[in-house]
Enzyme design. Sequence first.
Site, PDB file in Angstrom:
ATOM      1  NE  ARG A   1      -3.182  -0.960   2.692  1.00  0.00           N
ATOM      2  CZ  ARG A   1      -3.831  -1.998   2.008  1.00  0.00           C
ATOM      3  NH1 ARG A   1      -4.857  -1.323   1.425  1.00  0.00           N
ATOM      4  NH2 ARG A   1      -3.862  -3.299   2.296  1.00  0.00           N
ATOM      5  CB  THR A   2       3.412   2.858   2.294  1.00  0.00           C
ATOM      6  OG1 THR A   2       2.380   2.662   3.620  1.00  0.00           O
ATOM      7  CG2 THR A   2       3.948   3.892   2.527  1.00  0.00           C
TER       8      THR A   2
ATOM      9  CE  LYS B   1      25.770  -7.744  -5.008  1.00  0.00           C
ATOM     10  NZ  LYS B   1      25.691  -6.643  -5.938  1.00  0.00           N
TER      11      LYS B   1
ATOM     12  NE  ARG C   1       6.656   0.566   5.377  1.00  0.00           N
ATOM     13  CZ  ARG C   1       5.404   0.339   5.323  1.00  0.00           C
ATOM     14  NH1 ARG C   1       5.285  -0.911   5.029  1.00  0.00           N
ATOM     15  NH2 ARG C   1       4.720   1.154   5.542  1.00  0.00           N
TER      16      ARG C   1
ATOM     17  CG  HIS D   1       3.262   4.770   8.547  1.00  0.00           C
ATOM     18  ND1 HIS D   1       3.636   5.310   7.354  1.00  0.00           N
ATOM     19  CD2 HIS D   1       2.633   3.669   7.987  1.00  0.00           C
ATOM     20  CE1 HIS D   1       3.312   4.857   6.522  1.00  0.00           C
ATOM     21  NE2 HIS D   1       2.743   3.640   6.830  1.00  0.00           N
TER      22      HIS D   1
END
Lengths: 162, 310
Positions: B60-61, B89, B110, B138
């Site tokens: 969604r975000t 890595k 995020r 958020h």
Amino acid sequence: MGGDEGLVVRKIRHGTVIDHIPAGRALRVLRLLGATLGGGRRIAIVINAESRKLGRKDIVKIEGLEPRVEDLDRIALVAPTATVNIVRDYRVVVKRKVEPPAEVRGILRCANPTCITRKPGEPVTPRFRLVSRDPLEYQCVYCGSILGEREIVEQLGGPAPL
Amino acid sequence: MASGWRGRDVISILDFTRGELEELFLEADKVKMALRRGGLQRRPLEGKLVALAFFEPSTRTRMSFEAAAKRLGAGTIGFTGPEGTSVEKGENLADTIRMLDAYADLIVIRHRYEGSALYAAEIAEAPVVNGGDGRQHHPTQAMIDLYTVREAHGRVEGLDYAVVGDLRYGRAAASFMLALTIFRPRRLYLVYPPQLAPRREVVSALERAGVRFERAELEEVIGEVDVLYVTRIQRERFPDPEEYERVRGSYRVTASMLEGARDSLVVLHPLPRVDEIDHSVDSTRHAWYFRQARNGVPVRMALLKLILGG
């Protein structure tokens, strides 16, 4: 200060006397001053002295040292009740209570294991903001977690209280 | 107008004043109106590039940021999950951010570590927008939530609110509670199982702001509020599965429970939901969570526009 506690420690001519340290935390205070102390200095430590204000207290006398204000304020992290006396020629020329610094960089570690400051391999210095003086509380700038006085004192370790 | 927004990082909802958020909402109104008429007349972010650095999975975000950027004419680059990137890595976050900073005009991040967005913002010259840092913040979700409340009630302040569910680890719930310190609610009820109590720093923020809040049970607050903000209670938070089964029923909203609700009640949820809002609620006039989800794109468009100056 000093004088009446029975255990005789000579007055110092030049230097710093840190008084009203909560009992058992003198070594932690010294550890916190760490590098600023330098080698070879004469230091007297009195642990569990009687105090009208605190019941018991510790005292630290350091000869020949006039610490900078920011080093002194660090002491507040483990000894918020401490007073600092700067002595010149046996006379106290400055006397003040330590003030917990508004921001602490390094020194403390965030208690939250998923704080970015705890992520291995990231060049990030932990930073804390003072949110309360009494009780003493610092908040991690990054993750928001709050460190209380007990956790701070534990972290800043040094030998356990006697 | 909007001078304070240009080039700005978005780390926590607490970085913003009420005035600034109202400015954002006005911009979102304009964007929304334009979208309803079939899209923006011009492409204000033509030639700009937005990096979407989703170290944690997100649909969604990430998609709503991508849609927002593209509708404004900006391009997007990025990844979801560390697989196949240099992170796998062993590259640290600092280096990944430096790289993205060199490529893009704005970075949305995020990451599962709390504080990662602030850290990224300290490293990058480009503005950084927090798309969720661990359990902490958020902020863009909170902006969407407040915008939806404003749409439903015509205002955000002075209303009675309840926040339900995982108030400890849920970043949307935490940001929403923090957002309420900026807009004074009349009352705030917190409904949560003891294991999922709000974090100390969130409680202190509410106290410092003088918000009147108290813990309550779901049944007793439904008739007392204008906004019911429901969040998911995750099974993983309970070491004992039986305890989870016992608890989750008390945090479940059904249509019949809403019979005694105020006419004005709006039910919000940051989504995805599991079964904390029963599907029977969907057809009631109180169900605002799909509208809330639809506000994701216009609010994020408004945000990108203000920051990148379209």
